[in-house]
Design an enzyme around this catalytic site. Structure first.
Site, PDB file in Angstrom:
ATOM      1  N   ASN A 125       0.825  -1.225   0.000  1.00  0.00           N
ATOM      2  CA  ASN A 125       0.000   0.000   0.000  1.00  0.00           C
ATOM      3  C   ASN A 125       0.850   1.263   0.000  1.00  0.00           C
ATOM      4  O   ASN A 125       0.575   2.207  -0.740  1.00  0.00           O
ATOM      5  CB  ASN A 125      -0.945   0.001   1.207  1.00  0.00           C
ATOM      6  CG  ASN A 125      -1.895  -1.181   1.194  1.00  0.00           C
ATOM      7  OD1 ASN A 125      -1.940  -1.925   0.214  1.00  0.00           O
ATOM      8  ND2 ASN A 125      -2.630  -1.377   2.269  1.00  0.00           N
ATOM      9  N   HIS A 171     -16.157  35.018 -32.368  1.00  0.00           N
ATOM     10  CA  HIS A 171     -17.268  34.220 -32.943  1.00  0.00           C
ATOM     11  C   HIS A 171     -16.873  33.630 -34.299  1.00  0.00           C
ATOM     12  O   HIS A 171     -17.749  33.381 -35.129  1.00  0.00           O
ATOM     13  CB  HIS A 171     -18.547  35.055 -33.103  1.00  0.00           C
ATOM     14  CG  HIS A 171     -18.952  35.795 -31.873  1.00  0.00           C
ATOM     15  ND1 HIS A 171     -19.849  35.298 -30.956  1.00  0.00           N
ATOM     16  CD2 HIS A 171     -18.546  36.995 -31.385  1.00  0.00           C
ATOM     17  CE1 HIS A 171     -19.993  36.165 -29.961  1.00  0.00           C
ATOM     18  NE2 HIS A 171     -19.210  37.202 -30.197  1.00  0.00           N
ATOM     19  N   SER A 292      -5.213  10.903 -49.283  1.00  0.00           N
ATOM     20  CA  SER A 292      -6.438  10.108 -49.301  1.00  0.00           C
ATOM     21  C   SER A 292      -6.233   8.922 -50.231  1.00  0.00           C
ATOM     22  O   SER A 292      -5.518   9.018 -51.231  1.00  0.00           O
ATOM     23  CB  SER A 292      -7.596  10.978 -49.797  1.00  0.00           C
ATOM     24  OG  SER A 292      -8.586  10.173 -50.401  1.00  0.00           O
ATOM     25  N   LYS A 298      -5.795  15.311 -52.023  1.00  0.00           N
ATOM     26  CA  LYS A 298      -5.970  15.610 -50.598  1.00  0.00           C
ATOM     27  C   LYS A 298      -4.642  15.722 -49.838  1.00  0.00           C
ATOM     28  O   LYS A 298      -3.718  14.961 -50.079  1.00  0.00           O
ATOM     29  CB  LYS A 298      -6.828  14.536 -49.921  1.00  0.00           C
ATOM     30  CG  LYS A 298      -8.286  14.545 -50.306  1.00  0.00           C
ATOM     31  CD  LYS A 298      -9.013  15.852 -50.037  1.00  0.00           C
ATOM     32  CE  LYS A 298      -9.318  16.052 -48.566  1.00  0.00           C
ATOM     33  NZ  LYS A 298     -10.325  15.106 -48.074  1.00  0.00           N
ATOM     34  N   ASN A 300      -4.336  15.964 -45.903  1.00  0.00           N
ATOM     35  CA  ASN A 300      -5.177  16.039 -44.711  1.00  0.00           C
ATOM     36  C   ASN A 300      -4.369  16.377 -43.452  1.00  0.00           C
ATOM     37  O   ASN A 300      -3.265  15.874 -43.263  1.00  0.00           O
ATOM     38  CB  ASN A 300      -5.921  14.711 -44.512  1.00  0.00           C
ATOM     39  CG  ASN A 300      -6.927  14.461 -45.622  1.00  0.00           C
ATOM     40  OD1 ASN A 300      -7.505  15.406 -46.163  1.00  0.00           O
ATOM     41  ND2 ASN A 300      -7.121  13.204 -45.983  1.00  0.00           N
ATOM     42  N   GLU A 305      -6.056  16.896 -36.368  1.00  0.00           N
ATOM     43  CA  GLU A 305      -7.324  16.236 -36.027  1.00  0.00           C
ATOM     44  C   GLU A 305      -7.151  15.265 -34.869  1.00  0.00           C
ATOM     45  O   GLU A 305      -8.015  15.147 -33.995  1.00  0.00           O
ATOM     46  CB  GLU A 305      -7.874  15.505 -37.254  1.00  0.00           C
ATOM     47  CG  GLU A 305      -8.302  16.467 -38.341  1.00  0.00           C
ATOM     48  CD  GLU A 305      -8.599  15.750 -39.652  1.00  0.00           C
ATOM     49  OE1 GLU A 305      -9.765  15.711 -40.035  1.00  0.00           O
ATOM     50  OE2 GLU A 305      -7.665  15.216 -40.275  1.00  0.00           O
ATOM     51  N   GLN A 337      -6.228   0.319  -7.521  1.00  0.00           N
ATOM     52  CA  GLN A 337      -5.409  -0.228  -8.609  1.00  0.00           C
ATOM     53  C   GLN A 337      -5.856   0.347  -9.965  1.00  0.00           C
ATOM     54  O   GLN A 337      -5.091   0.374 -10.915  1.00  0.00           O
ATOM     55  CB  GLN A 337      -5.511  -1.757  -8.612  1.00  0.00           C
ATOM     56  CG  GLN A 337      -4.654  -2.421  -9.655  1.00  0.00           C
ATOM     57  CD  GLN A 337      -4.516  -3.912  -9.395  1.00  0.00           C
ATOM     58  OE1 GLN A 337      -3.921  -4.317  -8.402  1.00  0.00           O
ATOM     59  NE2 GLN A 337      -5.076  -4.724 -10.270  1.00  0.00           N
ATOM     60  N   LYS A 340      -4.124   3.563 -12.232  1.00  0.00           N
ATOM     61  CA  LYS A 340      -2.899   3.625 -13.040  1.00  0.00           C
ATOM     62  C   LYS A 340      -3.126   3.640 -14.555  1.00  0.00           C
ATOM     63  O   LYS A 340      -2.547   4.464 -15.262  1.00  0.00           O
ATOM     64  CB  LYS A 340      -1.972   2.467 -12.649  1.00  0.00           C
ATOM     65  CG  LYS A 340      -1.209   2.783 -11.367  1.00  0.00           C
ATOM     66  CD  LYS A 340      -0.410   1.637 -10.838  1.00  0.00           C
ATOM     67  CE  LYS A 340      -1.221   0.718  -9.959  1.00  0.00           C
ATOM     68  NZ  LYS A 340      -1.965   1.375  -8.862  1.00  0.00           N
TER      69      LYS A 340
HETATM   70  N1  ARG Z   1      -1.379  -3.681  -7.435  1.00  0.00           N
HETATM   71  C1  ARG Z   1      -1.832  -2.938  -6.329  1.00  0.00           C
HETATM   72  C2  ARG Z   1      -2.286  -1.542  -6.770  1.00  0.00           C
HETATM   73  O1  ARG Z   1      -1.946  -1.167  -7.816  1.00  0.00           O
HETATM   74  C3  ARG Z   1      -0.740  -2.796  -5.338  1.00  0.00           C
HETATM   75  C4  ARG Z   1      -1.224  -2.642  -3.936  1.00  0.00           C
HETATM   76  C5  ARG Z   1      -1.892  -3.883  -3.509  1.00  0.00           C
HETATM   77  N2  ARG Z   1      -2.232  -3.834  -2.128  1.00  0.00           N
HETATM   78  C6  ARG Z   1      -3.030  -4.745  -1.581  1.00  0.00           C
HETATM   79  N3  ARG Z   1      -3.285  -4.601  -0.320  1.00  0.00           N
HETATM   80  N4  ARG Z   1      -3.558  -5.702  -2.258  1.00  0.00           N
HETATM   81  O2  ARG Z   1      -2.995  -0.854  -6.081  1.00  0.00           O
END
Ligand code: ARG
Length: 483
Positions: A125, A171, A292, A298, A300, A305, A337, A340
């Site tokens: 953690n 505008h 194109s 073209k 583009n 975009e 989790q 990420k």
């Molecule tokens: N893979 C977990 C995450 O990204 C890591 C921490 C996991 N902790 C746990 N108590 N299971 O959050």
């Protein structure tokens, strides 16, 4: 190297290493494993996990939990593992649940029993929160450098066009003529704010969760503040429960990157317009345009975009993070989790987008004549006429009406303001003497807007130099502070 199978009985030749399970009768079901695995995306954190492991080994030594020789062995093994990770020699396996599991396996493979000592006083953690902060702080610096390249491309174009007149819009209707450099520099300013946002974010993110353990700190005599400084943080997080729960730094990073996306999108939209035949202001370099498959003519503006389009996923990633956090009880919950992938996606998106945008901007060519010819048309000098009257003492309310009268006359006769005869002008008002023509030139209109921040070329030149200094300052921050 010790034989892993002799490492205290916690590693079996054919059973995957797990960081938990002592109290469990059976291993996890395949379904659970498949759901909870994060190694396929958190492996990128490996160098940061190793960095914080080295700091943790030192704090265990200072606490008397590793002797001198053990520390030396531990650090050497971590260095060797890092080398193998960077060289692609040590790779995660399908059964490594996450980056922490994979690296502990690597350490135990190299150190045997001793490898199992590193986990004392730390939990995944506090580890994951630390890794993510370290990683994002490094990425903020890389993004700053990539943004500086976009800014440099805009500045270089701006240098050529301080004196170039172009229609300015409100505008999306022609409003008042501007220096084209002024238009380009507005984007530099937006990106400067983005960088300042990252730097500001960095100050708030410079606190280390390591030492918080699972949530409550540790019974072992660790020293989170010293560890924090070793890792380049300003201090340790002041509340261990907050330390493992807080993902504000992820949400804020998500916002900073989403807004970068919005700025790129607005720039992209302008490039789409400028390069259209209807505008005809700019031409894309072959290397930054696409063709194109059916229409040979073209060219583009796909980069522009995609800049517009990718802002959608950057905003989506921010919303994902905020939604994961909403209503989540403190401290660690596995929901975290899910923080990420969105933020990694934002980084990856910008890492491919920003160089493409810098290249596109740096190689654009502008049709200055066409822009200059368009600058005064559409009665874009009507405000100048009104303000000329104001300088003669006419209340603006009346001046606006009189200038509007000239515009109406032009529209009736299909003329531009400077094409009105002296008699036409006098017909609108006796106040409109022929010397009003002194403000009916684009150059005059630009020069006259010499207030701070205005479009007068001398002001724009000052803005350009100030912007260049700001970009140099942020590049210095990014380079000096990058680890
Ligand atoms: N893979 C977990 C995450 O990204 C890591 C921490 C996991 N902790 C746990 N108590 N299971 O959050």
């Amino acid at each position: 190297m010790n034989d892993a199978s002799s490492a205290g009985g916690d590693v079996h030749a054919d059973a995957p290493l797990r960081l938990w399970g002592g109290a469990f009768g059976s291993g996890p079901s395949e379904a659970l494993q498949a759901l909870s695995v994060s190694i396929h995306f958190d492996w990128r954190l490996a160098p940061y996990d190793l960095q914080s492991s080295r700091a943790h080994a030192r704090v265990l030594h200072r606490a008397g939990l590793l002797d001198e020789g053990e520390l030396a062995q531990m650090l050497a093994a971590l260095d060797a593992l890092q080398k193998d990770v960077l060289a692609g020699q040590f790779l995660p396996t399908a059964t490594d649940e996450d980056v922490h599991t994979a690296l502990e396996r690597g350490l135990v493979e190299r150190l045997g029993v001793l490898g199992g000592k590193l986990r004392a006083g730390r939990s995944r953690n506090d580890q994951i929160a630390t890794d993510l902060r370290l990683y994002l702080r490094a990425q903020a610096r890389l993004l700053t450098e990539l943004l500086a390249d976009v800014q440099a491309a805009l500045l270089e174009q701006a240098e050529r066009h301080v004196e170039s007149a172009a229609p300015g819009f409100t505008h999306l209707q022609r409003a008042q003529p501007v220096s084209f450099a002024h238009e380009l520099l507005k984007h530099v300013h937006a990106f400067t704010r983005d960088v300042s946002r990252l730097r500001d974010w960095d100050r708030r993110t410079a606190f280390s969760p390591l030492g918080a353990g699972a949530l409550a700190g540790s019974t072992l005599p660790l020293d989170p503040q010293t560890t924090a400084r070793e890792l380049g943080f300003d201090d340790a997080c002041a509340n261990s429960i907050d330390a493992v729960s807080d993902r504000d730094f992820v949400a804020e990073f998500g916002f900073a990157t989403a807004l970068i996306g919005v700025h790129l999108s607005r720039l992209g939209e302008e490039v789409v317009l400028w390069t259209s035949k209807e505008f005809g202001w700019a031409t894309l370099n072959d290397a930054y345009a696409t063709g194109s498959s059916i229409m040979p003519q073209k060219r583009n503006p796909d980069i522009a975009e995609l800049a517009r389009g990718k802002s959608g996923r950057l905003i989506g990633n921010l919303v994902t993070v905020l939604t994961v956090l909403k209503g989540l009880p403190f401290a660690y919950n596995r929901d975290l989790q899910e923080d990420k992938e969105p933020v990694f996606d934002s980084i990856d998106t910008l890492t491919v987008l920003l160089p493409a945008v810098s290249g596109m901007i740096a190689t654009l060519t502008f049709d200055i004549e066409r822009m200059a010819a368009a600058a005064p048309t559409g009665h874009a000098l009507a405000t100048d006429v009104a303000e000329w009257l104001v300088r003669k003492g006419v209340p603006f309310r009346e001046a606006h009406e009189l200038s509007g009268g000239c515009v109406r006359l032009c529209d009736e006769q299909g003329l531009e303001l400077w094409e009105l005869s002296d008699a036409d002008l006098e017909g609108v008002s006796a106040l409109l003497t022929p010397d009003v023509r002194e403000v009916l030139s684009v150059r005059g209109a630009l020069d006259a807007r010499s207030s701070f921040g205005g479009t007068a070329p001398e002001r724009v030149q000052e803005q350009l130099e100030a912007a260049r200094d700001e970009v140099a300052d942020s590049t210095a921050w990014a380079v000096l502070q990058s680890r």
